[in-house]
Design a protein around this motif. Structure first.
Motif, short mmCIF file in Angstrom:
data_model
loop_
_atom_site.label_atom_id
_atom_site.label_comp_id
_atom_site.label_asym_id
_atom_site.label_seq_id
_atom_site.Cartn_x
_atom_site.Cartn_y
_atom_site.Cartn_z
N ARG A 61 22.93 30.92 13.90
CA ARG A 61 23.87 31.44 14.94
C ARG A 61 23.24 31.30 16.46
NH1 ARG A 61 24.24 36.91 13.60
NH2 ARG A 61 25.22 36.31 11.65
N LEU A 62 22.09 31.30 16.67
CA LEU A 62 21.50 31.06 18.01
C LEU A 62 21.35 29.35 18.20
CD1 LEU A 62 19.12 34.28 17.75
CD2 LEU A 62 21.03 34.12 19.04
N ALA A 63 21.34 28.75 17.45
CA ALA A 63 21.27 27.16 17.24
C ALA A 63 19.69 27.04 17.81
CB ALA A 63 21.99 26.86 18.58
N LEU A 64 18.89 27.82 16.89
CA LEU A 64 17.57 27.85 16.94
C LEU A 64 16.90 27.39 15.70
CD1 LEU A 64 16.51 31.39 18.48
CD2 LEU A 64 16.39 29.19 19.79
N GLY A 65 15.69 26.62 15.52
CA GLY A 65 15.12 26.02 14.52
C GLY A 65 14.09 26.74 14.11
N PRO A 66 13.18 26.49 13.13
CA PRO A 66 11.99 26.98 12.88
C PRO A 66 10.85 26.69 13.84
CG PRO A 66 12.69 26.09 10.82
CD PRO A 66 13.70 25.70 12.12
N ASP A 67 10.96 25.55 14.47
CA ASP A 67 10.06 25.09 15.48
C ASP A 67 9.89 25.79 16.80
OD1 ASP A 67 8.64 23.44 13.64
OD2 ASP A 67 9.90 21.74 14.46
N HIS A 68 10.98 26.51 16.93
CA HIS A 68 11.17 27.59 18.13
C HIS A 68 10.41 28.66 17.88
CE1 HIS A 68 14.91 25.05 18.80
NE2 HIS A 68 14.52 25.43 20.14
N ILE A 69 9.65 29.11 16.76
CA ILE A 69 9.07 30.35 16.41
C ILE A 69 7.68 29.97 16.94
CG2 ILE A 69 8.43 31.91 14.68
CD1 ILE A 69 10.75 30.94 13.12
N ARG A 70 7.28 31.13 17.85
CA ARG A 70 5.90 30.86 18.34
C ARG A 70 5.00 32.10 17.76
NH1 ARG A 70 7.33 26.49 18.59
NH2 ARG A 70 7.35 25.25 20.51
N ALA A 71 5.73 33.16 17.36
CA ALA A 71 4.88 34.15 16.91
C ALA A 71 5.57 35.07 15.87
CB ALA A 71 4.55 35.27 18.11
N LEU A 72 4.99 35.79 14.99
CA LEU A 72 5.42 36.64 13.74
C LEU A 72 4.83 37.91 13.92
CD1 LEU A 72 4.98 33.72 11.23
CD2 LEU A 72 7.11 34.42 12.23
N ALA A 73 5.82 38.82 13.59
CA ALA A 73 5.16 40.07 13.42
C ALA A 73 5.58 40.89 12.13
CB ALA A 73 5.62 41.21 14.55
N VAL A 74 4.78 41.62 11.26
CA VAL A 74 5.50 42.19 10.27
C VAL A 74 4.49 43.49 9.95
CG1 VAL A 74 3.11 41.18 9.00
CG2 VAL A 74 5.17 41.83 7.67
N THR A 75 5.33 44.54 9.35
CA THR A 75 4.83 45.90 9.08
C THR A 75 3.70 45.51 7.77
OG1 THR A 75 6.84 46.18 7.74
CG2 THR A 75 6.65 47.20 10.12
N THR A 76 2.85 46.30 7.99
CA THR A 76 1.70 46.31 7.14
C THR A 76 1.64 47.54 6.10
OG1 THR A 76 -0.02 46.86 8.47
CG2 THR A 76 0.27 44.64 8.22
N GLY A 77 2.21 48.44 6.11
CA GLY A 77 2.36 49.77 5.44
C GLY A 77 1.89 50.90 6.45
N PRO A 78 1.93 52.11 6.16
CA PRO A 78 2.33 52.50 4.64
C PRO A 78 3.54 52.05 4.36
CG PRO A 78 2.60 54.37 5.91
CD PRO A 78 1.70 53.26 6.84
N GLY A 79 4.15 52.01 2.97
CA GLY A 79 5.27 51.57 2.37
C GLY A 79 5.13 51.38 0.79
#
Length: 215
Positions: free
Chosen positions: A50-68
């Motif tokens: 939708r944003l006309a972006l590809g995977p190579d535009h990704i420069r950083a990733l964040a994720v939750t690590t718990g609890p969960g």
């Protein structure tokens, strides 16, 4: 671009964030129940398209690590690891405790309101809760495992009753517990919509961590 994923519980959330413009470009939060594996990547792919972006535009990733849930946390972490390995340029990767995503939009508001602490709550199943206590003047603090507490709602209620200062409670607070907490004049239960964990808040917080050189 920074991509943030939160699949730690049945509420899944994905966001795309422009760090240079400090702008949230896309976000989706939904009740995935146990379908995080099937639904999360297609949601992200749709956002990128939708944003006309590809995977190579990704420069950083964040994720939750718990609890969960063990499965939910594992899904998110595995997805981020797989994405990082598949990108042409290795991205910055940051894992943050799940409850950081709950308090991220609240700490500045709490500080302005003169609140002494924000208690973030997550349902742990079987009538138990996880919670951690955040200081409004420490927006880049990450709770360690020792800073997390687990117990029934009665234990949380007793802890709140004995805690000093003005307090906010945010996150997955059961309605009956919220009513009991409201009996204590020094404690305010944040509206559930404001306390909802959203990947957009996780993304902005992760961007602040990375800008500060904290990973």
């Amino acid at each position: 671009m920074l991509v943030a994923l939160d699949t730690a519980t049945t509420t899944a959330s994905v966001a795309i964030y422009d760090r240079e413009r400090d702008a949230l470009l896309a976000e989706q939060t939904w009740q995935a129940r146990r379908r995080q594996t099937e639904e999360t990547l297609p949601v992200l792919q749709e956002m990128l398209a939708r944003l006309a972006l590809g995977p190579d535009h990704i420069r950083a990733l964040a994720v939750t690590t718990g609890p969960g849930s063990f499965t939910g946390v594992r899904i998110g972490v595995s997805m981020v690891k797989g994405m990082a390995l598949g990108l042409t340029a290795p991205p910055q990767v940051l894992g943050l405790p799940t409850l950081c995503a709950t308090t991220a939009p609240l700490l500045a508001l709490a500080q302005a309101a003169g609140v002494d602490a924000v208690w973030a709550v997550l349902q742990a199943g079987r009538g138990r809760l996880n919670w951690a206590v955040f200081r409004p003047d420490a927006p880049l603090w990450r709770p360690t495992p020792a800073d997390h507490h687990t117990g029934p709602g009665e234990t949380l209620l007793q802890a709140l009753a004995g805690a000093p200062g003005r307090l906010w409670v945010a996150g997955e607070v059961p309605p009956d517990l919220a009513e009991a907490i409201a009996q204590h004049s020094h404690v305010h239960v944040v509206d559930a919509a404001l306390g909802l964990r959203r990947a957009g808040n996780l993304a902005r917080l992760a961007a602040r961590f990375l800008a500060a050189g904290v990973a």
